[in-house]
Design a protein around this motif. Structure first.
Motif, PDB file in Angstrom:
ATOM      1  N   LYS B 121      64.591  33.286  72.802  1.00  0.00           N
ATOM      2  CA  LYS B 121      64.313  34.043  74.032  1.00  0.00           C
ATOM      3  C   LYS B 121      62.807  34.098  74.248  1.00  0.00           C
ATOM      4  CE  LYS B 121      68.092  37.412  74.081  1.00  0.00           C
ATOM      5  NZ  LYS B 121      68.421  38.829  73.925  1.00  0.00           N
ATOM      6  N   ARG B 122      62.395  34.113  75.513  1.00  0.00           N
ATOM      7  CA  ARG B 122      60.980  34.323  75.785  1.00  0.00           C
ATOM      8  C   ARG B 122      60.637  35.778  75.502  1.00  0.00           C
ATOM      9  NH1 ARG B 122      62.446  31.143  80.167  1.00  0.00           N
ATOM     10  NH2 ARG B 122      61.461  29.088  80.113  1.00  0.00           N
ATOM     11  N   LEU B 123      59.445  36.001  74.980  1.00  0.00           N
ATOM     12  CA  LEU B 123      58.999  37.376  74.733  1.00  0.00           C
ATOM     13  C   LEU B 123      57.716  37.608  75.520  1.00  0.00           C
ATOM     14  CD1 LEU B 123      59.607  37.610  70.865  1.00  0.00           C
ATOM     15  CD2 LEU B 123      61.060  38.466  72.694  1.00  0.00           C
ATOM     16  N   PHE B 124      57.656  38.775  76.126  1.00  0.00           N
ATOM     17  CA  PHE B 124      56.473  39.105  76.929  1.00  0.00           C
ATOM     18  C   PHE B 124      55.686  40.182  76.180  1.00  0.00           C
ATOM     19  CE2 PHE B 124      54.477  41.464  80.558  1.00  0.00           C
ATOM     20  CZ  PHE B 124      53.618  40.440  80.934  1.00  0.00           C
ATOM     21  N   LEU B 125      54.519  39.810  75.694  1.00  0.00           N
ATOM     22  CA  LEU B 125      53.708  40.705  74.864  1.00  0.00           C
ATOM     23  C   LEU B 125      52.537  41.238  75.677  1.00  0.00           C
ATOM     24  CD1 LEU B 125      52.792  41.742  71.956  1.00  0.00           C
ATOM     25  CD2 LEU B 125      51.570  39.570  71.768  1.00  0.00           C
ATOM     26  N   LYS B 126      52.382  42.564  75.638  1.00  0.00           N
ATOM     27  CA  LYS B 126      51.208  43.164  76.305  1.00  0.00           C
ATOM     28  C   LYS B 126      50.356  43.859  75.267  1.00  0.00           C
ATOM     29  CE  LYS B 126      50.928  45.066  80.418  1.00  0.00           C
ATOM     30  NZ  LYS B 126      51.170  45.948  81.571  1.00  0.00           N
ATOM     31  N   LEU B 127      49.095  43.509  75.230  1.00  0.00           N
ATOM     32  CA  LEU B 127      48.125  44.185  74.356  1.00  0.00           C
ATOM     33  C   LEU B 127      47.165  44.901  75.298  1.00  0.00           C
ATOM     34  CD1 LEU B 127      47.294  41.130  72.013  1.00  0.00           C
ATOM     35  CD2 LEU B 127      49.037  42.869  71.642  1.00  0.00           C
ATOM     36  N   ASP B 128      47.411  46.169  75.574  1.00  0.00           N
ATOM     37  CA  ASP B 128      46.713  46.902  76.646  1.00  0.00           C
ATOM     38  C   ASP B 128      46.870  46.104  77.951  1.00  0.00           C
ATOM     39  OD1 ASP B 128      46.028  48.986  74.916  1.00  0.00           O
ATOM     40  OD2 ASP B 128      44.233  47.944  74.241  1.00  0.00           O
ATOM     41  N   ASN B 129      45.768  45.629  78.520  1.00  0.00           N
ATOM     42  CA  ASN B 129      45.911  44.910  79.796  1.00  0.00           C
ATOM     43  C   ASN B 129      45.976  43.389  79.632  1.00  0.00           C
ATOM     44  OD1 ASN B 129      43.382  44.610  78.909  1.00  0.00           O
ATOM     45  ND2 ASN B 129      42.351  45.042  80.852  1.00  0.00           N
TER      46      ASN B 129
END
Lengths: 553, 203
Positions: B121-129
């Motif tokens: 599966k694709r994963l969407f990672l956010k590190l702050d902005n």
């Protein structure tokens, strides 16, 4: 009839692996086969009267070119050393991807002779250095300059004019990473570019002696006889640096041994052997005896092995000549069963290699299966259970789980990386400092530790939970799951025990390279010879595939 | 230029020297190699992290939950990453996981990328902005292109993206219709002989 693959618990013992010999699967033989229709050229040869200077050799096919760049330098007698601590050599080499520009050659002139402290680029594929066998080299130059051919007996004792002391590839010191080139069909077999480098260096050594002899005596000098050239190889001194490689590349090791075992299995399953094939097998076997009788070593360990090999071979030849009929069904299976029952490991593996000689159709498809992508198997299947892992260990590490590591002799040594040369070394744990910086090469001990820890864990629990508290065993958890898929990926011995003979690990790897005449100089390093008897580069279009047994030395 | 092989080996050895077990150090070696191959500053971040590791006392996150909050300091990116990767199969049915304060979060990123490949599966990672779309560990799409050190990400989230189409059915149908223009209308003769099996395939 179906024959089973041989049992890894027997084949992967170090004493057995240390009895392997070159075969049709060997990398230097498959390299020659692959490059036989490439165009060979000497593109540059600028040496002075002392043989110092620069030379370039190339193999070309369509738009692809590989160029060996050679730098021959002045070296004082007291500076010449085969040991890895050396900092200067008679010659240094790099295999360049494509045609080198003048700038490339100038850049490499500054870097290549410095070897480990130099910097290469992604345009270079392999790197090496070599020292003259001074006795042989000087004798050849002197004889040729007098218009005479050198003493064959002297040359046969040595077998080469130069010895390489390391051949580097795969990203070392800035060289190209394998991922950049791995899809090229011509180098799909392992170590093909390392083989190319060594092979072209061999030609450089012949050109250099001819050049120096001519300068010494322009009117009288002779060229080295081509038959003598063919019977000279390239020497190599190899130390422990090579040993951890086979531990650190489990799927690659598997693929090498699996190819060999599959070839043997398929040959044993041949119902009716053609007379021409059994004749070729017998012919290679008999001709190969020269390679054993000319195998010279001061090592008692090796001398004993050679004696055993010769005695067993006589016994075997007597058997197939007088008591064996190749026209019966499955004759090679019977041959193998007899060999396994009656002969020592050294000769068993020798005959296994020989059995491949008539069978291109069996061996050739296996050659391209001998590379591997270790990274594909790097992730640990953490959803599996403790019970799964325990079963793997019980099945794949039967002998290793019996070792008692509380005994000093089973825990005697440790592997470390030397600060001076960044190379692997082995030392006595109870005499030397540094075991706190031990490399993860004590696989048997750590597998046993893993098994003991699993034994007090809940069978139904999963590996992700086990690892939360046991990440110190992570490296062997990963390994066990690899071994589950690849039966020949693990050495079934204790690599830190008192009785370990590290050169067995070197011998295994070198046999797959195609080396001959293993000459142990201690239990930790040895000399070998490569390409002895091989066709010269301009003869590759049409050569005898069984050249290994044609050597006159 | 350093080769990826050198980057892998040196990162592995440095991690071991900094106190991680060999098995974890092997993971770090592979991860830094991957970051550098994708053009992200792996060496820079690892070097700084390992220098600060002793004095800073990063917190180990061994069990991944929906919301992961630090007690005292920042989470260690290596242990949090190892835990995330190891436990990914039991996490894959979640929609989103949140973390608070991960130290040197670029070192956490490769574990998430590899997890994307493990579960497919694709994963969407956010590190702050900073945003990273991790595509089955084959490539990374991001709005972060700076070659710098990120010491901490205060708010980290990972969204599990379902394997759904990125287009409407109508768009697919239109495109499919166009693709049909490469097909040949079959005559009676072609119907009889074109497929090979012909009229006797009911024998």
């Amino acid at each position: 009839m179906k024959v089973k693959l041989r049992n890894p618990n027997i084949i992967m013992k170090l004493s057995r692996l240390g009895s392997f010999h070159q075969s049709k699967l060997s990398f230097l033989r498959s390299f020659l086969k692959e490059f036989r229709d490439w165009e060979y050229k000497r593109d540059l040869f600028e040496l002075d009267e002392f043989g110092h200077g620069t030379a370039v050799y190339s193999f070309k096919k369509n738009t692809r070119v590989y160029s060996l760049i050679c730098f021959a330098n002045e070296l004082n007698e007291n500076e010449r050393s085969d040991r890895v601590i050396a900092t200067k050599w008679d010659a240094a080499f790099a295999l360049h991807d494509g045609v080198p520009t003048k700038q490339d050659i100038n850049r490499l002139r500054n870097e290549v002779p410095r070897q480990e402290v130099g910097r290469l680029s992604y345009k270079e594929l392999t790197l090496s250095r070599a020292n003259k066998s001074v006795r042989a080299f000087n004798h050849v130059v002197e004889s040729l300059s007098q218009g005479k051919q050198p003493d064959i007996e002297l040359l046969s004792k040595i077998g080469y004019l130069y010895r390489t002391t390391a051949v580097y590839g795969s990203g070392k010191f800035g060289l190209a990473d394998r991922f950049r080139i791995k899809h090229r069909e011509e180098i799909y077999g392992p170590f093909r570019l390392e083989m190319m480098l060594v092979y072209l260096v061999r030609q450089f050594t012949f050109d250099q002696v001819n050049h120096m002899a001519k300068h010494k005596n322009p009117r009288k000098a002779a060229s080295l006889d081509l038959e003598i050239c063919r019977n000279l190889g390239i020497g190599n001194s190899t130390g422990l640096g090579m040993a951890p490689f086979i531990v650190n590349h489990p799927t690659l090791l598997n693929n090498w041994i699996f190819a060999r075992e599959t070839a043997l299995k398929n040959i044993r399953e041949i119902k009716n052997v053609k007379t021409e094939d059994s004749d070729l097998f017998k012919l290679c076997l008999k001709k190969s005896i020269k390679n054993i009788t000319s195998w010279s070593t001061d090592s008692n360990y090796q001398q004993k092995k050679i004696r055993s090999l010769l005695n067993d071979l006589k016994k075997f030849i007597e058997f197939i000549e007088n008591n064996f009929d190749f026209s019966k069904e499955f004759p090679f299976n019977e041959v193998y069963l007899w060999v396994e029952k009656n002969l020592e490991e050294e000769c068993i593996e020798y005959i296994v290699s020989m059995m491949m000689e008539p069978y291109d159709d069996i061996v050739n498809p296996l050659i391209n299966e001998m590379s591997s992508e270790e990274e594909k198997f790097f992730n640990i299947p953490t959803e599996r259970t403790i019970l799964d892992l325990k079963k793997i260990l019980e099945e794949k590490y039967v002998e290793i789980l019996k070792i008692d590591f509380s005994k000093k002799e089973n825990n005697q040594n440790f592997w470390f990386i030397s600060k001076n040369k960044e190379e692997p070394r082995m030392a006595d744990r109870f005499k030397e400092n540094g075991s706190d910086l031990e490399q993860p090469l004590a696989i048997a001990r750590d597998i046993k530790k893993l098994y003991e820890t699993l034994s007090v864990s809940k069978n139904s629990s999963t590996i992700d939970k086990f690892l939360v508290n046991n990440n110190h065993l992570r490296h062997v958890v990963r390994r066990a799951f690899i071994v589950e898929k690849f039966p020949y990926s693990e050495i079934q011995d204790n690599t830190i025990g008192q009785s370990i003979i590290p050169i067995d690990m070197l011998r295994l790897k070198l046999s797959f390279f195609g080396a001959l005449k293993f000459d142990p100089r201690s239990d930790k390093w040895l000399r070998i010879c490569m390409f002895q008897g091989a066709p010269l580069p301009n003869e590759l279009k049409n050569y005898d595939a069984h050249w290994v047994y044609n050597s006159i030395n | 230029m350093r080769s990826l092989s050198e980057i892998d080996t040196t990162s592995k050895r440095a991690s071991r020297a900094a106190g991680y077990p060999w098995g974890i150090s092997e993971e770090v070696g592979k991860n830094i190699r991957m970051l550098e191959m994708f053009g992200l500053p792996g060496i820079k971040n690892l070097n700084d992290f390992l220098k600060k590791k002793k004095e800073y006392q990063f917190e180990n996150l061994n069990l991944i939950n929906l919301n992961n909050k630090t007690v005292k300091s920042h989470f260690c990116p290596i242990i949090a990453g190892i835990s995330f990767l190891d436990q990914i199969k039991s996490l894959e049915n979640l929609n989103e996981i949140k973390f608070e304060k991960i130290g040197y979060p670029l070192l956490f990123l490769p574990f998430v990328s590899r997890a994307s490949e493990v579960i497919g599966k694709r994963l969407f990672l956010k590190l702050d902005n900073r945003e990273f779309l991790l595509n089955f560990n084959n490539y990374i799409y991001s709005n972060f292109i700076k070659n710098n050190i990120i010491e901490v990400a205060n708010v980290v989230s990972i969204q599990f993206l379902n394997n759904t189409d990125s287009f409407f059915e109508k768009e697919w149908n239109e495109l499919y219709k166009l693709s049909e223009d490469t097909f040949v209308e079959e005559t009676d003769s072609l119907k009889k002989s074109g497929a090979g099996a012909g009229l006797t395939d009911n024998d």
